[in-house]
Design a protein around this motif. Sequence first.
Motif, PDB file in Angstrom:
ATOM      1  N   GLU A 212       0.827  -1.156   0.049  1.00  0.00           N
ATOM      2  CA  GLU A 212       0.051  -0.083  -0.069  1.00  0.00           C
ATOM      3  C   GLU A 212       0.851   1.150   0.136  1.00  0.00           C
ATOM      4  O   GLU A 212       0.390   2.110  -0.595  1.00  0.00           O
ATOM      5  CB  GLU A 212      -1.080  -0.045   1.271  1.00  0.00           C
ATOM      6  CG  GLU A 212      -2.181  -0.631   0.880  1.00  0.00           C
ATOM      7  CD  GLU A 212      -2.015  -2.499   0.920  1.00  0.00           C
ATOM      8  OE1 GLU A 212      -1.078  -2.648   1.688  1.00  0.00           O
ATOM      9  OE2 GLU A 212      -2.804  -2.762   0.121  1.00  0.00           O
ATOM     10  N   ASN A 213       1.911   1.149   0.474  1.00  0.00           N
ATOM     11  CA  ASN A 213       2.987   2.423   0.631  1.00  0.00           C
ATOM     12  C   ASN A 213       3.801   2.457  -0.360  1.00  0.00           C
ATOM     13  O   ASN A 213       4.995   3.292  -0.368  1.00  0.00           O
ATOM     14  CB  ASN A 213       3.330   2.826   2.176  1.00  0.00           C
ATOM     15  CG  ASN A 213       4.287   1.678   2.481  1.00  0.00           C
ATOM     16  OD1 ASN A 213       4.969   0.974   1.885  1.00  0.00           O
ATOM     17  ND2 ASN A 213       4.784   1.930   4.021  1.00  0.00           N
ATOM     18  N   GLY A 214       3.833   1.581  -1.241  1.00  0.00           N
ATOM     19  CA  GLY A 214       4.848   1.143  -2.318  1.00  0.00           C
ATOM     20  C   GLY A 214       6.444   0.775  -2.006  1.00  0.00           C
ATOM     21  O   GLY A 214       7.189   0.978  -2.623  1.00  0.00           O
ATOM     22  N   ARG A 215       6.482   0.363  -0.584  1.00  0.00           N
ATOM     23  CA  ARG A 215       7.813   0.012  -0.496  1.00  0.00           C
ATOM     24  C   ARG A 215       7.922  -1.523  -0.539  1.00  0.00           C
ATOM     25  O   ARG A 215       9.245  -2.028  -0.276  1.00  0.00           O
ATOM     26  CB  ARG A 215       8.153   0.458   1.222  1.00  0.00           C
ATOM     27  CG  ARG A 215       7.667   1.957   1.377  1.00  0.00           C
ATOM     28  CD  ARG A 215       8.520   2.829   1.873  1.00  0.00           C
ATOM     29  NE  ARG A 215       9.839   1.943   2.647  1.00  0.00           N
ATOM     30  CZ  ARG A 215      10.028   2.131   4.167  1.00  0.00           C
ATOM     31  NH1 ARG A 215       9.082   2.693   4.927  1.00  0.00           N
ATOM     32  NH2 ARG A 215      11.156   1.707   4.676  1.00  0.00           N
ATOM     33  N   ILE A 216       6.877  -2.304  -0.896  1.00  0.00           N
ATOM     34  CA  ILE A 216       7.198  -3.660  -1.187  1.00  0.00           C
ATOM     35  C   ILE A 216       6.498  -3.835  -2.753  1.00  0.00           C
ATOM     36  O   ILE A 216       5.261  -3.489  -2.823  1.00  0.00           O
ATOM     37  CB  ILE A 216       6.502  -4.585  -0.287  1.00  0.00           C
ATOM     38  CG1 ILE A 216       7.282  -4.335   1.147  1.00  0.00           C
ATOM     39  CG2 ILE A 216       6.983  -6.025  -0.598  1.00  0.00           C
ATOM     40  CD1 ILE A 216       6.668  -5.152   2.236  1.00  0.00           C
ATOM     41  N   THR A 217       7.249  -4.422  -3.514  1.00  0.00           N
ATOM     42  CA  THR A 217       6.646  -4.854  -4.812  1.00  0.00           C
ATOM     43  C   THR A 217       6.696  -6.258  -4.903  1.00  0.00           C
ATOM     44  O   THR A 217       7.713  -6.788  -4.437  1.00  0.00           O
ATOM     45  CB  THR A 217       6.991  -4.089  -5.967  1.00  0.00           C
ATOM     46  OG1 THR A 217       8.516  -4.592  -5.959  1.00  0.00           O
ATOM     47  CG2 THR A 217       6.920  -2.559  -5.802  1.00  0.00           C
ATOM     48  N   CYS A 218       5.913  -7.035  -5.806  1.00  0.00           N
ATOM     49  CA  CYS A 218       6.129  -8.305  -6.111  1.00  0.00           C
ATOM     50  C   CYS A 218       5.709  -8.690  -7.711  1.00  0.00           C
ATOM     51  O   CYS A 218       4.624  -8.167  -7.936  1.00  0.00           O
ATOM     52  CB  CYS A 218       5.019  -8.984  -5.191  1.00  0.00           C
ATOM     53  SG  CYS A 218       5.381 -10.934  -5.390  1.00  0.00           S
ATOM     54  N   GLU A 219       6.459  -9.267  -8.257  1.00  0.00           N
ATOM     55  CA  GLU A 219       6.080 -10.015  -9.433  1.00  0.00           C
ATOM     56  C   GLU A 219       6.284 -11.400  -9.282  1.00  0.00           C
ATOM     57  O   GLU A 219       7.650 -11.780  -9.364  1.00  0.00           O
ATOM     58  CB  GLU A 219       6.917  -9.198 -10.521  1.00  0.00           C
ATOM     59  CG  GLU A 219       6.703  -7.873 -10.828  1.00  0.00           C
ATOM     60  CD  GLU A 219       7.764  -7.159 -11.938  1.00  0.00           C
ATOM     61  OE1 GLU A 219       8.169  -7.944 -12.748  1.00  0.00           O
ATOM     62  OE2 GLU A 219       8.059  -6.128 -11.643  1.00  0.00           O
TER      63      GLU A 219
END
Length: 125
Positions: free
Chosen positions: A65-72
Amino acid sequence: MSDKLNINIRPMEINPTVDCASDTEYTFIAVDPSGDELDLTDYKFLMELRPYARSKRLFDTMSTENGRITCEGGKVTLKFPAATTAGYKFDTAVYDLIAISEDGLRYRIAEGQIEFYPEVTNALV
């Protein structure tokens, strides 16, 4: 709605090192017990940094939500922005990383301790 997938894994122990006041990203691949990459594409993530397990004191919160974790797929990236880490007043923190499915199922996929190295040069250019 996602298929209900029981990940059924022990959390991976990951102990990154982060340079404070430097834009740092740490990426790892989440795998199942047989070593196959997990598909966590539609999952949300939450991670809290604390001085020790069960501490009420919270150093920082990271999430999708705060953009500090991403996942692909199974590739998870933790982002430590310079503007945030420059203000850290601690050298180590413990964490666990929770993956949350669209159905609300929660899985702890990683845990460990992070070392933070303070900056020496702090003049703004």
